[in-house]
Design an enzyme around this catalytic site. Structure first.
Site, PDB file in Angstrom:
ATOM      1  N   ASN A 141       0.851  -1.184   0.000  1.00  0.00           N
ATOM      2  CA  ASN A 141       0.000   0.000   0.000  1.00  0.00           C
ATOM      3  C   ASN A 141       0.890   1.237   0.000  1.00  0.00           C
ATOM      4  O   ASN A 141       2.046   1.168   0.414  1.00  0.00           O
ATOM      5  CB  ASN A 141      -0.831   0.048   1.280  1.00  0.00           C
ATOM      6  CG  ASN A 141      -1.987  -0.932   1.277  1.00  0.00           C
ATOM      7  OD1 ASN A 141      -2.126  -1.749   0.375  1.00  0.00           O
ATOM      8  ND2 ASN A 141      -2.804  -0.846   2.298  1.00  0.00           N
ATOM      9  N   ARG A 142       0.347   2.377  -0.380  1.00  0.00           N
ATOM     10  CA  ARG A 142       1.072   3.643  -0.248  1.00  0.00           C
ATOM     11  C   ARG A 142       1.062   4.063   1.215  1.00  0.00           C
ATOM     12  O   ARG A 142      -0.001   4.119   1.832  1.00  0.00           O
ATOM     13  CB  ARG A 142       0.368   4.750  -1.023  1.00  0.00           C
ATOM     14  CG  ARG A 142       0.416   4.585  -2.503  1.00  0.00           C
ATOM     15  CD  ARG A 142      -0.173   5.827  -3.157  1.00  0.00           C
ATOM     16  NE  ARG A 142      -0.569   5.532  -4.525  1.00  0.00           N
ATOM     17  CZ  ARG A 142       0.276   5.468  -5.556  1.00  0.00           C
ATOM     18  NH1 ARG A 142       1.569   5.707  -5.375  1.00  0.00           N
ATOM     19  NH2 ARG A 142      -0.157   5.170  -6.764  1.00  0.00           N
TER      20      ARG A 142
END
Ligand code: CTP
Ligand code: CA
Length: 222
Positions: free
Chosen positions: A34-35
């Site tokens: 994920n970011r």
């Protein structure tokens, strides 16, 4: 600098904070993630330490510096993160800020998967990762105060209320991370604190200010 007379309401309390993304290996050179910059989670770990807590920060791969006065345990995957969090129990406080990957590759390859021109990639078989917050929220050794985050791009409050109940949290810190807000990777955050008592809207603040207010709010719960 910490002044000698600064109040330390969390002295003697143990806290666990998760931060950053997790990396789920596809093969030795590729991963799913994920970011997440880790800025908000690291700031919360530092803020709890400044209030006197003994803090263990379990961090996925990030490029930012370790916060001062905190024990940092570095992990890669969600499975590693759950193991490190469980090993850090018992604790009085747990704050789950990490952007944990919801899925991992069922069987990551021991060797680099080679591209075969014109054939396209083989599909990846994914399986669900353990939910660290939910596991600790329902744990026999549950910390007194369990706080989660809910990064949403729509229906922020109703999604956060559902997570509060499902995961066994005392507070969910909800934010809108739609690309237009610029929150992801940035230095500011605008959050709502969702609890069984209702929803509190906080103004647009720096991630450091959100961390200090949240730490003060946590201290009030003791
Ligand atoms: N979380 C966790 N372990 C996971 C997934 C999420 O500990 N495997 C924690 C996050 O650190 C956060 C909270 O749960 O505190 C909410 O994460 P979020 O991704 O918003 O919730 P999900 O239940 O995964 O739902 P969805 O991604 O579908 O919105
Ligand atoms: Ca998720």
């Amino acid at each position: 600098a910490l002044l000698d007379n600064s109040p330390r309401p969390l002295a003697g309390r143990r806290a666990i904070v998760t931060s950053g993304p997790t990396h789920e290996p596809i093969d030795p050179v590729r991963y799913i993630a994920n970011r997440s910059s880790g800025k908000q989670g690291h700031a919360i770990a530092g803020a709890l330490a400044r209030l006197g807590a003994e803090v263990t920060l379990v961090s996925g791969p990030v490029t930012i510096a370790d916060p001062a006065g905190v024990t940092v345990i570095r992990v890669e995957s969600a499975a590693n993160m759950l193991e490190a969090v469980t090993a850090a129990l018992p604790a009085d406080i747990a704050v789950f800020v990490a952007a944990v990957a919801d899925w991992r590759v069922a069987t990551s390859a021991a060797n680099k998967i080679k591209k075969k021109e014109g054939e396209g990639p083989a599909p990846l078989q994914l399986m669900e990762n353990p939910d660290i917050l939910k596991t600790i929220g329902h744990h026999a050794d549950r910390p007194h105060l369990v706080v989660g985050f809910a990064a949403e791009t729509a229906d922020v409050v109703s999604n956060a209320q559902a997570k509060l109940a499902r995961k066994g949290a005392d507070f969910i810190v909800a934010n809108d991370v739609s690309p237009a807000t610029g929150i992801m990777g940035g230095d500011r955050n605008r959050v709502r604190i969702v609890s069984k008592d209702g929803v509190e809207d906080w103004p647009d603040l720096s991630k450091g200010e959100v961390a200090d207010r949240l730490a003060a709010r946590i201290a009030e719960a003791f």
